[in-house]
Motif scaffolding. Structure first.
Motif, PDB file in Angstrom:
ATOM      1  N   ARG A  41       0.829  -1.210   0.000  1.00  0.00           N
ATOM      2  CA  ARG A  41       0.000   0.000   0.000  1.00  0.00           C
ATOM      3  C   ARG A  41       0.861   1.257   0.000  1.00  0.00           C
ATOM      4  O   ARG A  41       0.588   2.222  -0.732  1.00  0.00           O
ATOM      5  CB  ARG A  41      -0.918  -0.012   1.231  1.00  0.00           C
ATOM      6  CG  ARG A  41      -1.925   1.124   1.283  1.00  0.00           C
ATOM      7  CD  ARG A  41      -2.830   0.959   2.487  1.00  0.00           C
ATOM      8  NE  ARG A  41      -2.145   1.299   3.710  1.00  0.00           N
ATOM      9  CZ  ARG A  41      -2.154   2.516   4.259  1.00  0.00           C
ATOM     10  NH1 ARG A  41      -2.823   3.509   3.669  1.00  0.00           N
ATOM     11  NH2 ARG A  41      -1.532   2.748   5.378  1.00  0.00           N
ATOM     12  N   VAL A  42       1.896   1.260   0.805  1.00  0.00           N
ATOM     13  CA  VAL A  42       2.790   2.416   0.863  1.00  0.00           C
ATOM     14  C   VAL A  42       3.471   2.639  -0.482  1.00  0.00           C
ATOM     15  O   VAL A  42       3.606   3.773  -0.958  1.00  0.00           O
ATOM     16  CB  VAL A  42       3.839   2.216   1.976  1.00  0.00           C
ATOM     17  CG1 VAL A  42       4.839   3.365   1.981  1.00  0.00           C
ATOM     18  CG2 VAL A  42       3.159   2.100   3.332  1.00  0.00           C
ATOM     19  N   ARG A  43       3.872   1.566  -1.135  1.00  0.00           N
ATOM     20  CA  ARG A  43       4.539   1.687  -2.427  1.00  0.00           C
ATOM     21  C   ARG A  43       3.584   2.148  -3.519  1.00  0.00           C
ATOM     22  O   ARG A  43       3.987   2.905  -4.406  1.00  0.00           O
ATOM     23  CB  ARG A  43       5.181   0.341  -2.793  1.00  0.00           C
ATOM     24  CG  ARG A  43       6.502   0.146  -2.085  1.00  0.00           C
ATOM     25  CD  ARG A  43       6.799  -1.286  -1.721  1.00  0.00           C
ATOM     26  NE  ARG A  43       8.067  -1.358  -1.013  1.00  0.00           N
ATOM     27  CZ  ARG A  43       8.235  -0.995   0.266  1.00  0.00           C
ATOM     28  NH1 ARG A  43       7.209  -0.552   0.966  1.00  0.00           N
ATOM     29  NH2 ARG A  43       9.429  -1.063   0.827  1.00  0.00           N
ATOM     30  N   VAL A  44       2.345   1.727  -3.463  1.00  0.00           N
ATOM     31  CA  VAL A  44       1.360   2.208  -4.433  1.00  0.00           C
ATOM     32  C   VAL A  44       1.173   3.714  -4.286  1.00  0.00           C
ATOM     33  O   VAL A  44       1.114   4.452  -5.290  1.00  0.00           O
ATOM     34  CB  VAL A  44       0.019   1.472  -4.251  1.00  0.00           C
ATOM     35  CG1 VAL A  44      -1.081   2.134  -5.083  1.00  0.00           C
ATOM     36  CG2 VAL A  44       0.152   0.013  -4.664  1.00  0.00           C
ATOM     37  N   MET A  45       1.091   4.194  -3.051  1.00  0.00           N
ATOM     38  CA  MET A  45       0.928   5.635  -2.823  1.00  0.00           C
ATOM     39  C   MET A  45       2.110   6.421  -3.390  1.00  0.00           C
ATOM     40  O   MET A  45       1.935   7.413  -4.110  1.00  0.00           O
ATOM     41  CB  MET A  45       0.775   5.917  -1.327  1.00  0.00           C
ATOM     42  CG  MET A  45      -0.555   5.494  -0.739  1.00  0.00           C
ATOM     43  SD  MET A  45      -0.793   6.098   0.945  1.00  0.00           S
ATOM     44  CE  MET A  45       0.440   5.137   1.834  1.00  0.00           C
ATOM     45  N   GLY A  83      -5.976   8.430 -13.150  1.00  0.00           N
ATOM     46  CA  GLY A  83      -5.945   7.064 -12.646  1.00  0.00           C
ATOM     47  C   GLY A  83      -4.835   6.848 -11.635  1.00  0.00           C
ATOM     48  O   GLY A  83      -5.031   6.181 -10.611  1.00  0.00           O
ATOM     49  N   LEU A  84      -3.661   7.416 -11.891  1.00  0.00           N
ATOM     50  CA  LEU A  84      -2.549   7.280 -10.948  1.00  0.00           C
ATOM     51  C   LEU A  84      -2.841   7.999  -9.641  1.00  0.00           C
ATOM     52  O   LEU A  84      -2.538   7.487  -8.550  1.00  0.00           O
ATOM     53  CB  LEU A  84      -1.273   7.820 -11.588  1.00  0.00           C
ATOM     54  CG  LEU A  84      -0.706   6.980 -12.737  1.00  0.00           C
ATOM     55  CD1 LEU A  84       0.383   7.739 -13.477  1.00  0.00           C
ATOM     56  CD2 LEU A  84      -0.163   5.652 -12.213  1.00  0.00           C
ATOM     57  N   LEU A  85      -3.423   9.191  -9.733  1.00  0.00           N
ATOM     58  CA  LEU A  85      -3.801   9.903  -8.507  1.00  0.00           C
ATOM     59  C   LEU A  85      -4.873   9.132  -7.738  1.00  0.00           C
ATOM     60  O   LEU A  85      -4.854   9.081  -6.499  1.00  0.00           O
ATOM     61  CB  LEU A  85      -4.310  11.306  -8.847  1.00  0.00           C
ATOM     62  CG  LEU A  85      -3.272  12.332  -9.296  1.00  0.00           C
ATOM     63  CD1 LEU A  85      -3.939  13.678  -9.574  1.00  0.00           C
ATOM     64  CD2 LEU A  85      -2.185  12.504  -8.232  1.00  0.00           C
ATOM     65  N   LEU A  86      -5.812   8.537  -8.481  1.00  0.00           N
ATOM     66  CA  LEU A  86      -6.862   7.744  -7.837  1.00  0.00           C
ATOM     67  C   LEU A  86      -6.257   6.533  -7.136  1.00  0.00           C
ATOM     68  O   LEU A  86      -6.674   6.172  -6.024  1.00  0.00           O
ATOM     69  CB  LEU A  86      -7.894   7.308  -8.872  1.00  0.00           C
ATOM     70  CG  LEU A  86      -9.100   6.523  -8.331  1.00  0.00           C
ATOM     71  CD1 LEU A  86      -9.907   7.379  -7.370  1.00  0.00           C
ATOM     72  CD2 LEU A  86      -9.979   6.035  -9.483  1.00  0.00           C
ATOM     73  N   CYS A  87      -5.270   5.888  -7.768  1.00  0.00           N
ATOM     74  CA  CYS A  87      -4.590   4.752  -7.135  1.00  0.00           C
ATOM     75  C   CYS A  87      -3.961   5.168  -5.819  1.00  0.00           C
ATOM     76  O   CYS A  87      -4.098   4.476  -4.795  1.00  0.00           O
ATOM     77  CB  CYS A  87      -3.517   4.195  -8.068  1.00  0.00           C
ATOM     78  SG  CYS A  87      -4.151   3.208  -9.441  1.00  0.00           S
ATOM     79  N   ALA A  88      -3.263   6.304  -5.833  1.00  0.00           N
ATOM     80  CA  ALA A  88      -2.616   6.786  -4.610  1.00  0.00           C
ATOM     81  C   ALA A  88      -3.646   7.109  -3.536  1.00  0.00           C
ATOM     82  O   ALA A  88      -3.470   6.783  -2.355  1.00  0.00           O
ATOM     83  CB  ALA A  88      -1.757   8.009  -4.919  1.00  0.00           C
ATOM     84  N   GLY A  89      -4.754   7.753  -3.954  1.00  0.00           N
ATOM     85  CA  GLY A  89      -5.783   8.112  -2.980  1.00  0.00           C
ATOM     86  C   GLY A  89      -6.494   6.910  -2.392  1.00  0.00           C
ATOM     87  O   GLY A  89      -6.721   6.841  -1.181  1.00  0.00           O
ATOM     88  N   LEU A  90      -6.848   5.952  -3.240  1.00  0.00           N
ATOM     89  CA  LEU A  90      -7.517   4.746  -2.745  1.00  0.00           C
ATOM     90  C   LEU A  90      -6.594   3.926  -1.857  1.00  0.00           C
ATOM     91  O   LEU A  90      -7.035   3.340  -0.864  1.00  0.00           O
ATOM     92  CB  LEU A  90      -8.001   3.896  -3.917  1.00  0.00           C
ATOM     93  CG  LEU A  90      -9.173   4.460  -4.730  1.00  0.00           C
ATOM     94  CD1 LEU A  90      -9.466   3.577  -5.930  1.00  0.00           C
ATOM     95  CD2 LEU A  90     -10.420   4.607  -3.853  1.00  0.00           C
ATOM     96  N   ALA A 103      -5.223  -5.022  -6.372  1.00  0.00           N
ATOM     97  CA  ALA A 103      -5.704  -4.461  -7.635  1.00  0.00           C
ATOM     98  C   ALA A 103      -4.995  -3.148  -7.959  1.00  0.00           C
ATOM     99  O   ALA A 103      -4.595  -2.914  -9.110  1.00  0.00           O
ATOM    100  CB  ALA A 103      -7.214  -4.243  -7.563  1.00  0.00           C
ATOM    101  N   LEU A 104      -4.808  -2.300  -6.966  1.00  0.00           N
ATOM    102  CA  LEU A 104      -4.122  -1.022  -7.189  1.00  0.00           C
ATOM    103  C   LEU A 104      -2.655  -1.232  -7.562  1.00  0.00           C
ATOM    104  O   LEU A 104      -2.099  -0.492  -8.376  1.00  0.00           O
ATOM    105  CB  LEU A 104      -4.226  -0.148  -5.938  1.00  0.00           C
ATOM    106  CG  LEU A 104      -5.631   0.319  -5.554  1.00  0.00           C
ATOM    107  CD1 LEU A 104      -5.606   1.088  -4.241  1.00  0.00           C
ATOM    108  CD2 LEU A 104      -6.231   1.180  -6.662  1.00  0.00           C
TER     109      LEU A 104
END
Length: 382
Positions: A41-45, A83-90, A103-104
């Motif tokens: 999760r941290v790496r996705v953000m 989409g990338l910003l949404l990934c970070a936010g989710l 999924a992210l």
């Protein structure tokens, strides 16, 4: 010599387990899946934000160089950015949501790769510039694989997709199976091997650190902190399953240490841990709670089934036979307290109630189960 052989066997088992657990997540425990998801999760953000920040710079360069007719680059570029910003936010709000984080993690790779593939497909007239300006994307994404604690299967699937994208770029540029395209594919494959190696060590190290932080080194069971953390996850679940708490204490354990020595006492604890783990899993959480005390969280069973499991454990523990340093046989018994967790109450209250029932069993003569759950009369007599 015996210790050397035992040590080699332990290393072999550790190696096989490590390879198995880094190939796929099939054998990962429930709690380790949560720990790995938090790590991802941290790496996705971070990567979602990093890739999103770079997107406007690419747009500026394209506006200066690409033909004006390529106006449909802007919507897809904006879609990737959002989409990338949404990934970070989710990911920021997705704590404890394992499926969402997985999924992210995939989307962080799919969005840039999809953007590159779309550009190659929609603008064949500018494919030379696109490959020169964006041809680094497959290589960047393969290198980024090493940042995530992916399993080897997960990384291989992403890597093979990126290799296919690289071949597609060569095909669009008219260099299919040319020395240059094969050289690029070979370099990408070499980077993929490096990333897979990094994934193996990355995930293996994460597993070792996780075990050291969450498991008792003597018995291999969960420690007290890990049990409380997993129990809280179960209690906070949208539809929490029924939980019974079984508190177990080995009778007269101090006398075992004083009579036979602490090394024999450690052997008793380790053997008891193996028995509890083998009988209770996979639908229970088993922990060493401290000293000679163990806790079993029995999941998804009726009161009757929980009582039967407690009696089975008590009987199996009493049937164990141990040897002291003089090769003399001795056995142990256990007292237990069993209660059902009230979803309207706190977990701490349920643990205290089980502990009180345990000491009630001690006062009643030990080697018994004291319980406040509803059971059949004939089972009490047994």
């Amino acid at each position: 010599m015996i210790n050397l052989v035992t040590g080699l066997k332990s290393l072999q088992m550790l190696g096989v387990s490590s390879i198995r657990d880094t190939i796929s997540s099939k054998h990962h425990s429930r709690d380790f899946k949560y720990a790995r998801a938090e790590y991802m999760r941290v790496r996705v953000m971070l990567l979602g934000l990093a890739f999103a920040v770079l997107t406007p710079f690419w747009a500026f360069m394209d506006a200066m160089i690409l033909p004006q007719w390529v106006s449909n680059f802007l919507p897809v570029r904006l879609s990737m950015f959002c989409g990338l910003l949404l990934c970070a936010g989710l990911a920021y709000r997705g704590q404890d949501k394992i499926s969402l984080i997985y999924a992210l993690s995939g989307l962080v790779f799919i969005l840039p790769a999809g953007f590159y593939g779309y550009m190659l497909w929609i603008a064949p007239e500018s494919v030379g510039y696109i490959v020169e300006a964006y041809g680094f994307i497959p290589f960047l994404l393969v290198a980024t694989l090493s940042v995530f604690p992916f399993t080897l299967i997960e990384s291989s699937l992403v890597g093979l997709a990126l290799l296919a994208l690289q071949f597609y770029a060569s095909y669009q540029k008219g260099l299919w199976l040319s020395p240059q395209s094969l050289q690029d594919a070979w370099l990408l494959a070499a980077l993929l091997v490096v990333s897979l190696t990094a994934n193996y060590f990355h995930l293996g190290l994460l597993q070792r650190l996780y075990r050291q932080a969450t498991h008792d080194p003597l018995t291999g069971l969960l420690n007290r902190g890990a049990l409380n953390a997993q129990a809280m996850q179960l209690v906070r679940a949208p539809r929490p399953m029924g939980i019974h708490i079984l508190m177990i204490d080995l009778d007269h354990f101090k006398q075992i240490n004083d009579t036979h020595g602490h090394s024999v006492g450690d052997s008793v604890l380790a053997t008891a841990g193996v028995l509890l783990r083998s009988v209770c899993q996979p639908d229970c959480l088993v922990a060493r709670y401290g000293g000679e005390e163990f806790v079993v969280l029995i999941l998804g069973r009726t009161d009757q089934k929980a009582w039967e499991l407690a009696q089975l454990l008590r009987n199996n523990l009493a049937e164990l036979t141990f040897l002291n340093h003089d090769r003399q046989h001795f056995s142990v018994t256990a007292s237990m307290g069993l209660t059902a967790h009230d979803v309207k109450g706190s977990l701490a209250d349920s643990l205290r109630r089980a502990d009180a029932l345990l000491y009630q069993a001690k006062r009643q003569g030990r080697d018994r189960v004291s319980s406040d759950v509803v059971i059949l009369p004939e089972q009490v007599a047994a």
